[in-house]
Design an enzyme around this catalytic site. Structure first.
Site, PDB file in Angstrom:
ATOM      1  CG  HIS A 132      -6.976  21.504-101.305  1.00 17.53           C
ATOM      2  ND1 HIS A 132      -8.003  21.726-102.392  1.00 17.53           N
ATOM      3  CD2 HIS A 132      -6.228  22.628-101.603  1.00 17.53           C
ATOM      4  CE1 HIS A 132      -7.854  22.655-103.126  1.00 17.53           C
ATOM      5  NE2 HIS A 132      -6.764  23.139-102.956  1.00 17.53           N
ATOM      6  CG  ASP A 169     -10.817  15.070-104.607  1.00 25.36           C
ATOM      7  OD1 ASP A 169     -10.296  15.020-105.875  1.00 25.36           O
ATOM      8  OD2 ASP A 169     -10.463  16.193-103.971  1.00 25.36           O
ATOM      9  CG  HIS A 212     -16.734  22.104-102.318  1.00 20.63           C
ATOM     10  ND1 HIS A 212     -16.800  23.619-102.821  1.00 20.63           N
ATOM     11  CD2 HIS A 212     -15.718  21.531-103.197  1.00 20.63           C
ATOM     12  CE1 HIS A 212     -15.545  23.576-103.413  1.00 20.63           C
ATOM     13  NE2 HIS A 212     -14.934  22.409-103.674  1.00 20.63           N
TER      14      HIS A 212
HETATM   15  N1  ACO Z   1     -18.382  13.930 -93.918  1.00 23.71           N
HETATM   16  C1  ACO Z   1     -19.104  14.272 -92.675  1.00 23.71           C
HETATM   17  N2  ACO Z   1     -19.346  15.473 -92.164  1.00 23.71           N
HETATM   18  C2  ACO Z   1     -19.137  16.568 -93.013  1.00 23.71           C
HETATM   19  C3  ACO Z   1     -18.317  16.268 -94.044  1.00 23.71           C
HETATM   20  C4  ACO Z   1     -17.969  15.114 -94.573  1.00 23.71           C
HETATM   21  N3  ACO Z   1     -17.211  14.911 -95.549  1.00 23.71           N
HETATM   22  N4  ACO Z   1     -18.101  17.647 -94.433  1.00 23.71           N
HETATM   23  C5  ACO Z   1     -18.770  18.506 -93.806  1.00 23.71           C
HETATM   24  N5  ACO Z   1     -19.374  17.757 -92.799  1.00 23.71           N
HETATM   25  C6  ACO Z   1     -20.141  18.365 -91.808  1.00 23.71           C
HETATM   26  C7  ACO Z   1     -19.332  19.214 -90.719  1.00 23.71           C
HETATM   27  O1  ACO Z   1     -19.099  18.236 -89.786  1.00 23.71           O
HETATM   28  C8  ACO Z   1     -20.217  20.199 -90.369  1.00 23.71           C
HETATM   29  O2  ACO Z   1     -21.215  19.485 -89.393  1.00 23.71           O
HETATM   30  P1  ACO Z   1     -21.885  20.435 -88.255  1.00 23.71           P
HETATM   31  O3  ACO Z   1     -22.671  21.660 -88.614  1.00 23.71           O
HETATM   32  O4  ACO Z   1     -22.709  19.519 -87.332  1.00 23.71           O
HETATM   33  O5  ACO Z   1     -20.801  20.815 -87.318  1.00 23.71           O
HETATM   34  C9  ACO Z   1     -20.981  20.437 -91.621  1.00 23.71           C
HETATM   35  O6  ACO Z   1     -20.831  19.466 -92.373  1.00 23.71           O
HETATM   36  C10 ACO Z   1     -20.325  21.803 -92.114  1.00 23.71           C
HETATM   37  O7  ACO Z   1     -19.063  21.332 -92.601  1.00 23.71           O
HETATM   38  P2  ACO Z   1     -17.863  22.433 -92.345  1.00 23.71           P
HETATM   39  O8  ACO Z   1     -16.659  21.459 -91.925  1.00 23.71           O
HETATM   40  O9  ACO Z   1     -18.098  23.667 -91.623  1.00 23.71           O
HETATM   41  O10 ACO Z   1     -17.383  22.562 -94.010  1.00 23.71           O
HETATM   42  P3  ACO Z   1     -16.111  23.494 -94.411  1.00 23.71           P
HETATM   43  O11 ACO Z   1     -16.686  24.108 -95.593  1.00 23.71           O
HETATM   44  O12 ACO Z   1     -15.428  24.208 -93.429  1.00 23.71           O
HETATM   45  O13 ACO Z   1     -15.480  21.934 -95.264  1.00 23.71           O
HETATM   46  C11 ACO Z   1     -14.585  20.320 -96.571  1.00 23.71           C
HETATM   47  C12 ACO Z   1     -15.539  21.735 -96.415  1.00 23.71           C
HETATM   48  C13 ACO Z   1     -13.302  20.590 -96.061  1.00 23.71           C
HETATM   49  C14 ACO Z   1     -14.395  20.240 -98.069  1.00 23.71           C
HETATM   50  C15 ACO Z   1     -15.493  19.361 -95.797  1.00 23.71           C
HETATM   51  O14 ACO Z   1     -16.673  19.144 -96.380  1.00 23.71           O
HETATM   52  C16 ACO Z   1     -14.389  18.136 -95.987  1.00 23.71           C
HETATM   53  O15 ACO Z   1     -13.818  17.940 -95.018  1.00 23.71           O
HETATM   54  N6  ACO Z   1     -14.725  17.027 -96.781  1.00 23.71           N
HETATM   55  C17 ACO Z   1     -14.277  15.695 -96.848  1.00 23.71           C
HETATM   56  C18 ACO Z   1     -12.807  16.051 -97.481  1.00 23.71           C
HETATM   57  C19 ACO Z   1     -12.887  16.287 -98.843  1.00 23.71           C
HETATM   58  O16 ACO Z   1     -13.780  15.716 -99.735  1.00 23.71           O
HETATM   59  N7  ACO Z   1     -12.252  17.337 -99.419  1.00 23.71           N
HETATM   60  C20 ACO Z   1     -12.200  17.701-100.833  1.00 23.71           C
HETATM   61  C21 ACO Z   1     -12.877  18.886-100.994  1.00 23.71           C
HETATM   62  S1  ACO Z   1     -12.743  19.214-102.834  1.00 23.71           S
HETATM   63  C22 ACO Z   1     -11.421  19.817-103.273  1.00 23.71           C
HETATM   64  O17 ACO Z   1     -10.676  20.297-102.465  1.00 23.71           O
HETATM   65  C23 ACO Z   1     -11.130  19.410-104.558  1.00 23.71           C
END
Ligand code: ACO
Length: 428
Positions: A268, A363, A307
């Protein structure tokens, strides 16, 4: 047959149910009537992470994640970032309308009159080790602040709520700046209520021991824009935490401490800190492809990408990129920026990211600007919290006035053992 219903047939029993639809949703509790026998508990939905569950009705922030739209009370984020200022946006977020001059003056005065450092907060911060994480200090000092205002538990009294809102808005930047100065072993700088919200914060952070600081208007404006961009984001993890804790009628200081705790996590608000660590690990542009391979192999995440809601470019990331130019004109370019731009270019062309609709989020660039402005990396999430405080408070204020709301208490699907008798130690 009425149009606004959903017809469900339970193939276990052959029974059909008419479930009313309102605002594009059905009430989960309406599923409870679906039973296989009289002693069946009834149907529930299973939704870990709340992927498709609306927990409230809200009138504050609208997001269309597919189109990359973000609006506070109907106003597009880009217009607010360009034409408004943070305190005006805070009023809008809480009250629902842009203030007229008298309303803005009253709002600003309400916050200004609370702009002082409590002795108790100083003592709380003094108890921390110098290398304590600033978010740990911020979270603890927010909760400690609540102990000074026991009347804030009377959350159904609008005047008490407003007093808490003014106080949290005024004191959060003071606690953040004092925490930073404690970690540096520097004396605290008294807040100056005559400065803008962002200007006062920058001064409390960076003034020399004698309180002198040459406030640069471009950096002051950039800070203000960054606060605006973070002001609210509907039912994200920290805001949902604020609502869940607030639903128990916990005071807003303790609820905000809980919300800040949720924000702390690297998935987050902690992501802005993680982006910089990631860019440093990558080290140079030529090592980006190797890092992207690791991401695709599932070994690491590309921090600042992806996201839950945006499946398109995060509109805040676009605005931040523009604000970055204005900051770098003053501070000189952050060498990490070129690497971030190249990483974004490579990722946005790569099938892995395209297929999963992974775009830069707010971010990805915010940390690079914060660093150029002189903030140490561990402070980044605190900056996010300062911008988001008004969103937490506005959502909490909405919650406590919403007659639909009850104490938050999800259900579970129990998969543990059936009833069994306790085994004495010598029989295990
Ligand atoms: N890098 C690589 N792969 C990713 C990323 C990432 N940053 N984010 C998602 N994916 C992939 C997942 O592995 C998944 O792949 P799969 O379908 O092969 O299993 C797919 O994309 C879908 O991702 P989910 O994890 O289901 O997406 P979710 O909505 O649960 O997670 C989150 C969202 C937590 C923001 C995620 O994208 C993440 O961890 N990003 C990196 C951390 C980040 O930047 N957080 C800030 C968010 S914005 C904020 O809070 C202000």
């Amino acid at each position: 047959m009425p149009a606004d219903t959903l017809t469900l047939t339970d193939n276990r029993t052959g029974k059909t149910y008419e479930i009313p639809i309102a605002d594009g949703t059905i009430r989960a509790i309406d599923l409870r009537q679906i039973k296989t026998s009289a002693d069946d508990f009834g149907m529930m939905t299973y939704d870990p992470g709340f992927l498709n569950t609306a927990s409230c009705k809200s009138r504050i922030t609208f997001i269309d994640g597919d189109k990359g739209i973000l609006e506070y009370r109907g106003y597009p984020i880009a217009q607010l970032a360009e034409q408004s200022n943070f305190l005006e946006v805070c009023y809008l977020t809480l009250r629902g309308e842009l203030p007229n001059p008298a309303q803005l003056a009253e709002w600003t005065a309400g916050i200004r009159k609370e702009t002082s450092v409590d002795e108790s907060s100083k003592n709380v911060l003094a108890g921390f080790q110098r290398d304590a994480h600033p978010m740990g200090m911020f979270i603890s000092s927010l909760a400690a602040l609540g102990t000074l205002y026991p009347e804030s538990k009377r959350v159904s009294d609008p005047a008490v709520r407003l007093a808490s809102i003014y106080r949290l808005m005024a004191k959060a930047p003071i606690l953040a700046a004092c925490g930073y100065r404690h970690s540096k072993g520097l004396p605290y700088v008294a807040p100056n209520p005559d400065l803008s919200y962002a200007g006062n914060f920058l001064t409390m952070m960076f003034a020399s021991a004698d309180g002198k600081y040459d406030l640069n208007p471009a950096l002051e404006r950039a800070m203000d824009i960054l606060f605006i961009l973070h002001a609210d984001h509907e039912q994200n993890c920290s805001t949902s935490t604020m609502r869940v804790v607030g639903s128990a009628q916990t005071d807003p200081y303790t609820s905000a401490a809980a919300a800040a705790s949720a924000l702390y996590g690297p998935l987050h608000g902690g992501a802005n800190e993680a982006v910089l660590s990631m860019l440093r690990v990558i080290g140079s542009k030529d090592r980006i492809p190797e890092y992207v391979q690791k991401v695709k192999a599932g070994e690491v995440k590309l921090m600042g990408f992806g996201h839950r809601v945006y499946k398109n470019y995060d509109p805040r990331a676009r605005i931040i990129k523009r604000a970055a130019d204005e900051v770098f004109a003053v501070t000189g370019k952050n060498p990490l920026l070129e690497m971030a731009i190249e990483l974004e270019r490579i990722a946005l062309e790569d099938e892995y990211f395209v297929k999963r609709k992974l775009y830069p989020n707010v971010d990805f660039y915010s940390g690079i600007i914060y660093e150029a402005m002189g903030f140490p990396t561990p402070m980044f999430t605190v900056l996010f919290a300062l911008g988001r405080m008004i969103g937490w408070l506005a959502q909490w204020d909405e919650l406590v006035q919403d007659s639909d709301q009850k104490i938050s208490r999800p259900r579970q699907v129990f998969l543990g053992p059936a009833r069994r008798d306790f085994a004495p130690m010598d029989q295990r």
